[in-house]
Design an enzyme around this catalytic site. Sequence first.
Site, PDB file in Angstrom:
ATOM      1  N   LYS A  37     -10.923   0.998  11.000  1.00 23.15           N
ATOM      2  CA  LYS A  37     -11.695  -0.137  11.526  1.00 23.15           C
ATOM      3  C   LYS A  37     -11.373  -0.414  13.003  1.00 23.15           C
ATOM      4  O   LYS A  37     -12.071  -1.147  13.678  1.00 23.15           O
ATOM      5  CB  LYS A  37     -11.330  -1.363  10.675  1.00 23.15           C
ATOM      6  CG  LYS A  37     -12.049  -2.648  10.996  1.00 23.15           C
ATOM      7  CD  LYS A  37     -11.507  -3.756  10.080  1.00 23.15           C
ATOM      8  CE  LYS A  37     -12.053  -5.119  10.453  1.00 23.15           C
ATOM      9  NZ  LYS A  37     -11.490  -6.177   9.586  1.00 23.15           N
ATOM     10  N   THR A 136       5.075   0.896   0.643  1.00 21.85           N
ATOM     11  CA  THR A 136       6.306   0.529   1.344  1.00 21.85           C
ATOM     12  C   THR A 136       7.445   0.224   0.369  1.00 21.85           C
ATOM     13  O   THR A 136       7.200  -0.196  -0.774  1.00 21.85           O
ATOM     14  CB  THR A 136       6.027  -0.713   2.218  1.00 21.85           C
ATOM     15  OG1 THR A 136       7.247  -1.192   2.758  1.00 21.85           O
ATOM     16  CG2 THR A 136       5.394  -1.848   1.410  1.00 21.85           C
ATOM     17  N   ASP A 137       8.671   0.338   0.864  1.00 20.23           N
ATOM     18  CA  ASP A 137       9.827  -0.040   0.041  1.00 20.23           C
ATOM     19  C   ASP A 137       9.920  -1.562  -0.124  1.00 20.23           C
ATOM     20  O   ASP A 137      10.638  -2.051  -0.997  1.00 20.23           O
ATOM     21  CB  ASP A 137      11.132   0.501   0.650  1.00 20.23           C
ATOM     22  CG  ASP A 137      11.409   0.042   2.078  1.00 20.23           C
ATOM     23  OD1 ASP A 137      10.578  -0.695   2.650  1.00 20.23           O
ATOM     24  OD2 ASP A 137      12.471   0.415   2.624  1.00 20.23           O
ATOM     25  N   GLU A 138       9.180  -2.303   0.711  1.00 20.11           N
ATOM     26  CA  GLU A 138       9.297  -3.775   0.663  1.00 20.11           C
ATOM     27  C   GLU A 138       8.798  -4.359  -0.652  1.00 20.11           C
ATOM     28  O   GLU A 138       9.104  -5.504  -0.981  1.00 20.11           O
ATOM     29  CB  GLU A 138       8.554  -4.409   1.841  1.00 20.11           C
ATOM     30  CG  GLU A 138       9.091  -3.956   3.169  1.00 20.11           C
ATOM     31  CD  GLU A 138       8.727  -4.850   4.350  1.00 20.11           C
ATOM     32  OE1 GLU A 138       8.264  -5.975   4.140  1.00 20.11           O
ATOM     33  OE2 GLU A 138       8.925  -4.397   5.485  1.00 20.11           O
ATOM     34  N   TYR A 179       2.967  -9.923   3.190  1.00 19.62           N
ATOM     35  CA  TYR A 179       2.674  -8.494   3.399  1.00 19.62           C
ATOM     36  C   TYR A 179       3.082  -7.679   2.178  1.00 19.62           C
ATOM     37  O   TYR A 179       2.288  -6.922   1.613  1.00 19.62           O
ATOM     38  CB  TYR A 179       3.405  -7.969   4.653  1.00 19.62           C
ATOM     39  CG  TYR A 179       3.523  -6.462   4.703  1.00 19.62           C
ATOM     40  CD1 TYR A 179       2.399  -5.659   4.865  1.00 19.62           C
ATOM     41  CD2 TYR A 179       4.764  -5.822   4.553  1.00 19.62           C
ATOM     42  CE1 TYR A 179       2.493  -4.267   4.894  1.00 19.62           C
ATOM     43  CE2 TYR A 179       4.873  -4.433   4.586  1.00 19.62           C
ATOM     44  CZ  TYR A 179       3.743  -3.661   4.755  1.00 19.62           C
ATOM     45  OH  TYR A 179       3.840  -2.292   4.766  1.00 19.62           O
ATOM     46  N   LYS A 183       0.919  -5.512  -0.570  1.00 20.74           N
ATOM     47  CA  LYS A 183       1.127  -4.084  -0.819  1.00 20.74           C
ATOM     48  C   LYS A 183       1.463  -3.851  -2.299  1.00 20.74           C
ATOM     49  O   LYS A 183       1.006  -2.875  -2.894  1.00 20.74           O
ATOM     50  CB  LYS A 183       2.252  -3.526   0.066  1.00 20.74           C
ATOM     51  CG  LYS A 183       1.935  -3.411   1.539  1.00 20.74           C
ATOM     52  CD  LYS A 183       0.804  -2.449   1.887  1.00 20.74           C
ATOM     53  CE  LYS A 183       1.129  -1.004   1.685  1.00 20.74           C
ATOM     54  NZ  LYS A 183       0.068  -0.095   2.216  1.00 20.74           N
TER      55      LYS A 183
END
Length: 373
Positions: A37, A136-138, A179, A183
């Site tokens: 985008k 992600t690891d988050e 965030y 995810k």
Amino acid sequence: MYRRSIIITGGAGFIGSHVVRLFVNKYPDYRIINLDKLTYAGNLANLKDIEDKPNYKFVRMDVCDCEGVLDIMKEERVDGIIHLAAETHVDRSIKNPSAFAETNVIGTLSMLQAAKACWESLPDKWEGKRFHHVSTDEVYGALKSDCPEGSPHPDNPGAVAYGTEFFTEDTPYRPHSPYSAAKAASDHFVRAFHDTYGLPTTISNCSNNYGPYQFPEKLIPLCINNIYERRPIPVYGRGLNVRDWLYVGDHADAIDLIFHKGRVGQTYNVGGAGERRNIDLVRMLVEITDRILGRPEGADDDLITFVTDRAGHDDRYAIDSGKLSRELGWKPSVAFGVGLEKTVAWYLGNRDWLDGVTGGEYMNYYAETYTNK
Ligand code: NAD
Ligand code: DAU
């Protein structure tokens, strides 16, 4: 006629541009469609060196535009998707969570629906198809730093770990920031499409990446730019939070391996075994940057400024990449010290790129984020 036709979403961003470059150069018999985008984080200057390659095509499109994605999939006979497009900055998610729900959750659902609609109508259905989701690891939340002095890292001789626990593929999801919550939701949708419809998916959950072309809102390029400009370096809290750093090229190689050889329905953790406390990393950056710029040792030490901590700041991330290494033979190839030197040299040698992304809008963001911190 190309052997494969692959959409890479978010290909104009940091990691996406490395993945696009790798695929365009390594697989000249693949058609690579970069679907992006071009938000503030997307930059076609990241891909200047490959933009004229015959097997590369750029399409400006929002991943939430399911019909648009489906049309391209049919037109280009797409048989693979590598999905990286996302809103990615934790601090922005704290200010505006809706944008993260929109792109990361609805956008991922839209990509899954387009892939399902396209592939299930074909005679060979899922055969030879793959939807790889980059995460992600988050999503796993935060680990404790229960070895604050650092102990020998079990997977990386010579390196340290700041705790005894590591994220594995079986670690329960416990996201803290908007965030990581978005995810996590996107990962759940990917798994649901595999389990419910049989869509051939894989997921990778990776630790912090660093290297060229990262937008300078993230710690490493932000520090390098601030040291160069002699602006304060904002260190959140006491700088004791730990991140597990991986050179971006190693992540791109892992994505390539998992996309081609990962077992359908599986998740793979990707990490650098490169733990650093933020404050130690920042000190390394000051030392390397000043040395390359020929400034006297210690000249910029006083730029380091402790500021108000990030809300809900995760203490420590650390990845166990054992599954990826055992099943697919992956391991990181760039040692942290070497990668960091290369990275600092790249940003200092590419001031035109940095100037191009740090114009008026960036300075407004910067002022809003760091004033009163
Ligand atoms: P980035 O912010 O540098 O780039 C994101 C890209 O996505 C940009 O090109 C942007 O234009 C595009 N994009 C955003 N919204 C879009 C939309 N609605 N439709 C189409 N394109 C859109 O991100 P990054 O750091 O390269 O991260 C890429 C992916 O890897 C993300 O999914 C992120 O969660 C994941 N990840 C990042 C890291 C890291 O350390 N940076 C670590 C692990 C996983
Ligand atoms: O772990 C993977 C994640 O790494 C990715 O999923 C995210 O997209 C990516 O942005 C990154 O998240 P972090 O929040 O860890 O990265 P960031 O560069 O924003 O911050 C790294 C650490 O440095 C973190 O502990 C917060 C701290 N920090 C960050 C900034 C921007 C500071 O101390 N000062 C700063 O100005």
